[in-house]
Scaffold this active site. Sequence first.
Site, PDB file in Angstrom:
ATOM      1  N   HIS A 236       0.873  -1.180   0.000  1.00 49.50           N
ATOM      2  CA  HIS A 236       0.000   0.000   0.000  1.00 49.50           C
ATOM      3  C   HIS A 236       0.911   1.232   0.000  1.00 49.50           C
ATOM      4  O   HIS A 236       2.014   1.188   0.547  1.00 49.50           O
ATOM      5  CB  HIS A 236      -0.837  -0.049   1.281  1.00 49.50           C
ATOM      6  CG  HIS A 236      -1.902   0.975   1.408  1.00 49.50           C
ATOM      7  ND1 HIS A 236      -1.634   2.264   1.812  1.00 49.50           N
ATOM      8  CD2 HIS A 236      -3.242   0.913   1.215  1.00 49.50           C
ATOM      9  CE1 HIS A 236      -2.777   2.936   1.856  1.00 49.50           C
ATOM     10  NE2 HIS A 236      -3.766   2.147   1.509  1.00 49.50           N
TER      11      HIS A 236
ATOM     12  N   ASP B 107       3.302  -4.396   7.987  1.00 49.29           N
ATOM     13  CA  ASP B 107       2.064  -3.643   7.797  1.00 49.29           C
ATOM     14  C   ASP B 107       0.923  -4.620   8.093  1.00 49.29           C
ATOM     15  O   ASP B 107       0.626  -5.510   7.290  1.00 49.29           O
ATOM     16  CB  ASP B 107       1.994  -3.135   6.348  1.00 49.29           C
ATOM     17  CG  ASP B 107       0.650  -2.477   6.039  1.00 49.29           C
ATOM     18  OD1 ASP B 107      -0.241  -2.495   6.904  1.00 49.29           O
ATOM     19  OD2 ASP B 107       0.504  -1.961   4.915  1.00 49.29           O
TER      20      ASP B 107
ATOM     21  N   GLN C  14      -4.229  -5.015   7.115  1.00 47.00           N
ATOM     22  CA  GLN C  14      -5.230  -5.972   6.595  1.00 47.00           C
ATOM     23  C   GLN C  14      -5.136  -7.325   7.278  1.00 47.00           C
ATOM     24  O   GLN C  14      -5.853  -8.251   6.883  1.00 47.00           O
ATOM     25  CB  GLN C  14      -5.067  -6.142   5.073  1.00 47.00           C
ATOM     26  CG  GLN C  14      -5.304  -4.888   4.268  1.00 47.00           C
ATOM     27  CD  GLN C  14      -6.750  -4.391   4.312  1.00 47.00           C
ATOM     28  OE1 GLN C  14      -7.663  -5.102   4.741  1.00 47.00           O
ATOM     29  NE2 GLN C  14      -6.970  -3.146   3.903  1.00 47.00           N
TER      30      GLN C  14
ATOM     31  N   LYS D 128     -10.275  -0.368  10.562  1.00 50.82           N
ATOM     32  CA  LYS D 128     -10.429  -1.544   9.698  1.00 50.82           C
ATOM     33  C   LYS D 128     -10.745  -2.787  10.525  1.00 50.82           C
ATOM     34  O   LYS D 128     -10.865  -3.885   9.991  1.00 50.82           O
ATOM     35  CB  LYS D 128      -9.147  -1.781   8.889  1.00 50.82           C
ATOM     36  CG  LYS D 128      -8.868  -0.693   7.856  1.00 50.82           C
ATOM     37  CD  LYS D 128      -7.641  -1.030   7.054  1.00 50.82           C
ATOM     38  CE  LYS D 128      -7.077   0.160   6.315  1.00 50.82           C
ATOM     39  NZ  LYS D 128      -7.874   0.582   5.162  1.00 50.82           N
TER      40      LYS D 128
ATOM     41  N   CYS E 112      -4.809   2.466  -3.732  1.00 52.35           N
ATOM     42  CA  CYS E 112      -3.605   2.964  -3.032  1.00 52.35           C
ATOM     43  C   CYS E 112      -2.416   2.041  -3.254  1.00 52.35           C
ATOM     44  O   CYS E 112      -1.623   1.794  -2.333  1.00 52.35           O
ATOM     45  CB  CYS E 112      -3.873   3.136  -1.532  1.00 52.35           C
ATOM     46  SG  CYS E 112      -5.139   4.337  -1.188  1.00 52.35           S
TER      47      CYS E 112
HETATM   48  N1  PLP Z   1      -1.741  -0.774   4.654  1.00 59.93           N
HETATM   49  C1  PLP Z   1      -2.707  -1.445   4.014  1.00 59.93           C
HETATM   50  C2  PLP Z   1      -2.415  -2.814   3.510  1.00 59.93           C
HETATM   51  C3  PLP Z   1      -3.956  -0.866   3.840  1.00 59.93           C
HETATM   52  O1  PLP Z   1      -4.921  -1.533   3.199  1.00 59.93           O
HETATM   53  C4  PLP Z   1      -4.186   0.446   4.334  1.00 59.93           C
HETATM   54  C5  PLP Z   1      -5.484   1.109   4.122  1.00 59.93           C
HETATM   55  O2  PLP Z   1      -6.216   0.808   3.215  1.00 59.93           O
HETATM   56  C6  PLP Z   1      -3.145   1.087   5.003  1.00 59.93           C
HETATM   57  C7  PLP Z   1      -1.945   0.451   5.149  1.00 59.93           C
HETATM   58  C8  PLP Z   1      -3.312   2.482   5.542  1.00 59.93           C
HETATM   59  O3  PLP Z   1      -4.274   2.524   6.534  1.00 59.93           O
HETATM   60  P1  PLP Z   1      -4.790   3.934   7.092  1.00 59.93           P
HETATM   61  O4  PLP Z   1      -5.287   4.711   5.912  1.00 59.93           O
HETATM   62  O5  PLP Z   1      -5.883   3.552   8.033  1.00 59.93           O
HETATM   63  O6  PLP Z   1      -3.637   4.573   7.771  1.00 59.93           O
END
Ligand code: PLP
Length: 421
Positions: A136, A213, A216, A239, A377
């Site tokens: 992401h 990360d 998810q 999430k 993203c």
């Molecule tokens: N990492 C992954 C795999 C994501 O799907 C997301 C959000 O969609 C993020 C990081 C970033 O999360 P946030 O926008 O809540 O900081």
Amino acid sequence: MSVLTSKEPAEIQALSPQTVRADFPALDRIFADQQRLVYLDNAATTQKPRAVLEATRRYYEESAGNVHRAVHRLAAEATELYEAARQRIAKFIGAPSTRSMVFTHGATEGFNLVAYGWARKFLKAGDEILVTEMEHHSNFVPWQRAAQERGAVVRIAPILEDGTLDRVAFARLLTPRVKLVAVTHASNVLGTVNPVAELIAAAHAIGALALVDAAQSAPHLPLDVRALDADFLAFSGHKMLGPTGIGVLYARETLLEAMDPFLTGGEMISKVFDDHATWADIPQKFEAGTPHIAGAIGLGAAVDYLERLGRERVRQHEQQLTAYALERLGDLPGLRIFGRAPERVGVISFALDGVHPHDVAQFCDQTGVAIRAGHLCAQPLMHRLDVPALSRASLYLYNATDDVDRLVEALQAAQRFFHAT
Ligand code: PLP
């Protein structure tokens, strides 16, 4: 909360999503010709159960003081609720102590905190950060920026055709120049679950640190930072049934102690003089200003809710539902699924022949089915997949086969509509 299907012992009961739905007021909404909302955009954000809504409301109604500051009763209650939430969330991810758990505003802030507090302090020219092609933007752009400033380099491990990580290429790129491996646990596009424990062990073997990360994975998979041996791990509350604007960065205490603060100001200082300041102990050193107190309390309630449901049970339900969705979507002519990893979460990205992903999502919305469309993203991954955008359905614990059936009906109707016009 009503989550169990019968009076059998909890360990062997299947999760009943229809019963779980009753805990989520938003899922009662009626759209499109009296159809109930089918919410399949859980990778973007999830709906909130009453337990979370009530915990945050109670804080605002009864205990709305600031934390760690005043001596009055509301401040004491707020501090107690905030720190109790930290304790429960630390336990939820297997963190050895609450000192290693920083409240952030989400996964994105967690990565930036490490990029500012660790990478900018410790990276040298020629050092490398190794990421994967399925990251992401939030676990990619902060490293690009930090590397540019320090004269370091970001290397990208490619994926294979089925959407799994190319482990051979990863091993080849993991040279002693790499100082940080930053990898997603579960892809928000392909659904792929990466073998993070093995990747972390490989990083440690060459003396690099490893960041996970977990945006998810924390909502869907049992997670234990000690078992993974992660150095850093970040995720977002929204999430995983919690409020927006709250998240967590886990980091080894020794690393947090060595790192520079990210944001400065109130709450994070020990002493302030005319010409310099000293820092509070961890984790407060990284929590400048008034935190999202209600958010932390709400996330604590979300974690309690997930634990009452049982994370293994949630995982099992989602695996069964994902298999069903893959089968039903796979039967649709003209629909191509991106990502066929054997280990996966319920994130399914797809393209419908001859229909733009945004039109697909908009058409679904008109039938009361909420899915996402766009570059998700993950533009470097879109380039690799050679698509400008994709549609994405993402499942969670309150979804059931009837939701997938509604999605399939909507997609069939979209095909008829767009191919007739
Ligand atoms: N990492 C992954 C795999 C994501 O799907 C997301 C959000 O969609 C993020 C990081 C970033 O999360 P946030 O926008 O809540 O900081």
